[in-house]
Design an enzyme around this catalytic site. Structure first.
Site, mmCIF file in Angstrom:
data_model
loop_
_atom_site.group_PDB
_atom_site.id
_atom_site.type_symbol
_atom_site.label_atom_id
_atom_site.label_comp_id
_atom_site.label_asym_id
_atom_site.label_seq_id
_atom_site.Cartn_x
_atom_site.Cartn_y
_atom_site.Cartn_z
ATOM 1 N N CYS A 2 -8.921 88.249 31.627
ATOM 2 C CA CYS A 2 -7.767 88.752 32.115
ATOM 3 C C CYS A 2 -8.165 89.534 33.216
ATOM 4 O O CYS A 2 -8.865 90.511 33.186
ATOM 5 C CB CYS A 2 -6.721 89.370 31.071
ATOM 6 N N ARG A 27 -11.922 86.044 35.919
ATOM 7 C CA ARG A 27 -11.708 86.397 34.797
ATOM 8 C C ARG A 27 -10.623 85.724 33.708
ATOM 9 O O ARG A 27 -10.499 86.041 32.693
ATOM 10 C CB ARG A 27 -11.139 88.023 34.931
ATOM 11 N N TRP A 75 -6.417 85.038 30.663
ATOM 12 C CA TRP A 75 -7.344 84.042 29.646
ATOM 13 C C TRP A 75 -6.676 84.088 28.321
ATOM 14 O O TRP A 75 -6.864 85.417 27.835
ATOM 15 C CB TRP A 75 -8.529 84.512 29.685
ATOM 16 N N ASN A 100 -5.352 93.726 29.551
ATOM 17 C CA ASN A 100 -6.539 92.944 29.461
ATOM 18 C C ASN A 100 -7.151 93.333 27.827
ATOM 19 O O ASN A 100 -7.230 94.706 27.884
ATOM 20 C CB ASN A 100 -7.282 93.157 30.757
ATOM 21 N N GLY A 101 -7.365 92.517 27.038
ATOM 22 C CA GLY A 101 -8.024 93.032 25.791
ATOM 23 C C GLY A 101 -7.130 92.569 24.614
ATOM 24 O O GLY A 101 -6.413 91.351 24.687
ATOM 25 N N GLU A 483 -30.630 76.585 28.639
ATOM 26 C CA GLU A 483 -29.616 77.082 29.702
ATOM 27 C C GLU A 483 -29.400 75.895 30.423
ATOM 28 O O GLU A 483 -28.064 75.822 30.978
ATOM 29 C CB GLU A 483 -30.638 78.157 30.645
ATOM 30 N N LYS A 487 -25.351 74.929 30.930
ATOM 31 C CA LYS A 487 -24.821 74.472 32.433
ATOM 32 C C LYS A 487 -24.020 73.332 32.130
ATOM 33 O O LYS A 487 -23.057 73.107 32.560
ATOM 34 C CB LYS A 487 -25.850 74.358 33.283
ATOM 35 N N GLU A 490 -20.770 73.268 29.888
ATOM 36 C CA GLU A 490 -19.722 74.095 30.348
ATOM 37 C C GLU A 490 -18.711 73.750 31.809
ATOM 38 O O GLU A 490 -17.815 73.775 31.793
ATOM 39 C CB GLU A 490 -20.047 75.605 30.643
ATOM 40 N N HIS A 506 -38.215 66.754 13.784
ATOM 41 C CA HIS A 506 -37.762 67.373 12.456
ATOM 42 C C HIS A 506 -36.305 66.938 12.406
ATOM 43 O O HIS A 506 -35.688 67.723 11.427
ATOM 44 C CB HIS A 506 -37.999 68.725 12.482
ATOM 45 N N LYS A 605 -15.050 84.102 33.723
ATOM 46 C CA LYS A 605 -16.172 84.599 33.918
ATOM 47 C C LYS A 605 -16.895 85.819 33.288
ATOM 48 O O LYS A 605 -17.738 86.005 32.711
ATOM 49 C CB LYS A 605 -16.158 85.093 35.470
HETATM 50 C C1 AGP Z 1 -22.867 81.185 31.667
HETATM 51 O O1 AGP Z 1 -22.632 80.045 32.455
HETATM 52 C C2 AGP Z 1 -21.695 82.038 31.199
HETATM 53 N N1 AGP Z 1 -21.116 82.463 32.308
HETATM 54 C C3 AGP Z 1 -21.804 82.908 30.102
HETATM 55 O O2 AGP Z 1 -22.492 82.295 28.986
HETATM 56 C C4 AGP Z 1 -22.154 84.210 30.402
HETATM 57 O O3 AGP Z 1 -23.605 84.354 30.658
HETATM 58 C C5 AGP Z 1 -21.960 85.422 29.167
HETATM 59 O O4 AGP Z 1 -20.523 85.155 28.992
HETATM 60 C C6 AGP Z 1 -22.491 86.739 29.371
HETATM 61 O O5 AGP Z 1 -21.961 87.295 30.532
HETATM 62 P P1 AGP Z 1 -22.666 88.453 30.916
HETATM 63 O O6 AGP Z 1 -23.945 88.187 31.743
HETATM 64 O O7 AGP Z 1 -21.603 89.112 32.042
HETATM 65 O O8 AGP Z 1 -22.629 89.623 30.030
#
Ligand code: AGP
Length: 610
Positions: A2, A27, A75, A100-101, A483, A487, A490, A506, A605
């Protein structure tokens, strides 16, 4: 998550708040809202489900004139992303709150308030704050004192912005567990979840600390913590404001992928000699501290966790130091056995990720670690401020939710860490000199790799109709495969998994058929021949292979085997290079599928809730 923005000024604040929300959309983007106090004392609110653009449309129909206001982009945690759950939340028609929180004890507080006749109109935890502050204000008649009284009763995490129609000269902010900065203008003051939200109006900021509550008037800030007045320094933001535009690219993500050569250079700058890494780059105390390190514990989330997994290979190989890597949300709730002289390392793009921050605090509270080091992209973030040592990655603001340049610069920073630890142990040697050479060459190789973009775009057509994909790598390329899978899932919503290629037989081999594309990363390293055997196993089961390979790998194109040749690169830095084609692949698949690349569904984000 948020995003919060607030303003008290001598001019209209609606457009300042709206621009702040646009900048904070990374956010969260489930719904947005704004409350502004008009000159004749009416507190008016507009809210809309969906992105900030929906709120903008609502404001076009009915604007919010006035010089004091708060706004929010959400969010969702408690309650679906509907207009009635969007912030600001109000108590009566005089008090508005953005939050926020998460308030963990909101249910008992809600029962208490309902028993007194307060009516709730949302499913959120936030609405209890609005009613609690309104009730307290009616008792004491001072907004700062009312908020101070209420936050003493809140369990959980929050950043807050609060306004009351009866105090037209006051904007209240508070933080505990979620970030909040104060923007200092000329005869106007602001709050924001981060400086980016306010760079259009000021470059001077106060980073509030845990437990701070602030009363802003147009003249300045009065800050209190634990019932006492405190002073906080004003710092100037020196990173410019250019990064918040797409700069001619179709998406932020693509722009950020293309920035990687430049930001990797910036991350190396001033940290290398001809033949070794300068330990001092990690802070003045690093020389002494690194000498004593016998073990390393890395903690991070998501993409940053994958960077930590690569670092484990590097640190154990180069410095011979046993290294553990764990996701923060697990580490913080475990009975951890800490080996003697363990350095605790956190990795984070934002420096505000709730789980990572809580893990750091948990580690510090245990008093068993030699020291703490944060590798982070945001100067002044909570993680940096609360760690003893820090190394800033120089990725610049990353707006796309899918992390790209933040990851590759983290990898660079972690390789610097492994090399600095080796240097502390054995002085100069050829291994370090060669690594420094490879690092210096890295930006050029990244540029060469980016030149594969249009070929990868062509390749991406093979994925757009698929529902699943499997990524394979071995050694330090296994986390790169993880990774790559993250990607793809997501931003394109294709289910993707990653395995160390040797693990295939396995279990996961059972999934392989012509509908399951298998992506492999095959640099010229000591595990190449083993990987090639694993790829044969896939081919034998009718799996279609997409291999990103070194030209020396001798993997030939053929029926069901597509090979994309990458520039020749030193084995040590190969994980950094092999990340790039996987980023581009996901990007192009997502574009073909028409998803929202920069703001994929259900994500945000900066994850500042647990
Ligand atoms: C990955 O593309 C995401 N944005 C997510 O996994 C991110 O890396 C994770 O939330 C950690 O965020 P940070 O590096 O800001 O701590």
């Amino acid at each position: 998550m948020c995003g919060i923005v607030g303003a008290i000024a001598g001019r209209q604040v609606q457009d300042i708040l709206l621009e702040g929300l646009r900048r904070l959309e990374y956010r969260g983007y489930d719904s947005a809202g704004m409350a502004v106090l008009s000159d004749d004392g009416q507190l008016e609110r507009r809210r809309a489900a969906g992105k900030v653009a929906a709120l903008e449309n609502a404001l076009k129909e009915a604007s919010l004139p006035g010089c004091l206001g708060i706004a929010h982009t959400r969010w969702a945690t408690h309650g679906r992303p509907l207009e009635r759950n969007a912030h600001p939340h109000m108590s009566g028609n005089k008090l508005a709150v953005v939050h926020n929180g998460i308030i963990e004890n909101y249910e008992s507080l809600k029962q208490e308030l309902e028993a007194e006749g307060y009516a709730f109109t949302s499913d959120t935890d936030t609405e209890v704050i609005a009613h609690l502050v309104a009730r307290e204000y009616d008792r004491c008649g001072d907004l700062l004192a009312a908020v101070e009284g209420v936050i003493a009763r809140l369990d959980g995490a929050y950043a807050l912005g609060v306004v009351h129609a009866d105090e037209p000269q006051t904007l209240i902010g508070a933080r505990k567990g979620s970030p909040l900065v104060v923007g200092v203008g000329i005869e106007e003051m602001f709050i924001g979840s981060d400086p980016l939200a306010l760079l259009q109006v000021t470059d001077r900021f106060i980073y509030l600390e845990e437990g701070d509550i602030v009363r802003l008037t147009r003249k300045g800030a009065e800050i209190r913590n634990a019932g006492k007045a405190v002073e906080r320094e004003i710092t100037t933001f020196e990173h410019g404001d250019g990064a918040v535009s797409r700069g001619g690219y179709r998406h932020f993500m693509l722009k950020e992928i293309y920035e990687q050569a430049g930001v990797v250079s910036a991350t190396l700058e001033g940290r290398l000699t001809e033949n070794h890494v300068l330990t001092r780059s990690f802070g003045a105390a690093a020389d002494t501290l690194f000498d004593q390190v016998d073990a390393i514990q890395i903690v991070a989330c998501g993409t940053s966790y994958h960077a930590g997994m690569v670092a484990r290979y590097w640190i154990e190989k180069l410095a011979g130091i046993p290294t553990q890597v764990e996701v923060a949300s697990e580490y913080r709730y475990r009975d951890v056995v800490v080996p003697r002289n363990t350095l605790f390392v956190t990795l984070s793009q934002s420096g505000e990720t709730a789980d990572t921050l809580a893990a750091l605090r948990f580690a510090q509270s245990q008093n068993k670690y030699l020291g703490t080091l944060a590798i982070c992209n945001v100067p002044g973030s909570s993680l940096v401020r609360e760690s003893e040592l820090s190394l800033m990655t120089q990725a610049g603001p990353e707006i796309g939710v899918a992390s790209t340049k933040a990851f590759t610069t983290q990898l660079v920073a972690l390789l610097l860490l492994a090399l600095a630890l080796r240097h502390q142990r054995q002085g100069n040697d050829d291994v370090q000199a060669n690594a420094v050479k490879a690092l210096r060459h890295l930006p050029d190789v990244l540029k060469e790799t980016l030149a594969l973009d249009s070929a990868i775009e062509t390749l991406s057509a093979a994925f757009a109709e698929k529902h699943h994909a499997l990524f394979l790598g071995r050694g330090p390329q296994f986390p790169i495969a993880l990774e790559g899978a993250l990607k793809l899932k997501e931003i394109s919503y294709i289910h993707a998994e990653a395995y160390p290629a040797g693990e295939l037989k396995h279990g996961p081999l059972a999934l392989v058929d012509s509908e399951m594309p298998v992506i492999a990363v095959a640099p010229n390293d000591e595990l190449l021949e083993k990987l090639k055997s694993n790829l044969q196993e896939v081919r034998a089961r009718g799996g279609e292979l997409f291999v990103f390979a070194d030209s020396r790998a001798n993997i030939s194109e053929g029926e069901g085997v597509h090979v994309m040749t990458l520039p020749q690169v030193d084995e040590l830095v190969a994980p950094i290079i092999y990340t790039v084609p996987l980023q581009l692949l996901s990007y192009h698949v997502a574009v073909l599928k028409g998803t929202d690349v920069d703001q994929p569904r259900n994500l945000a984000k900066s994850v500042t809730v647990e």
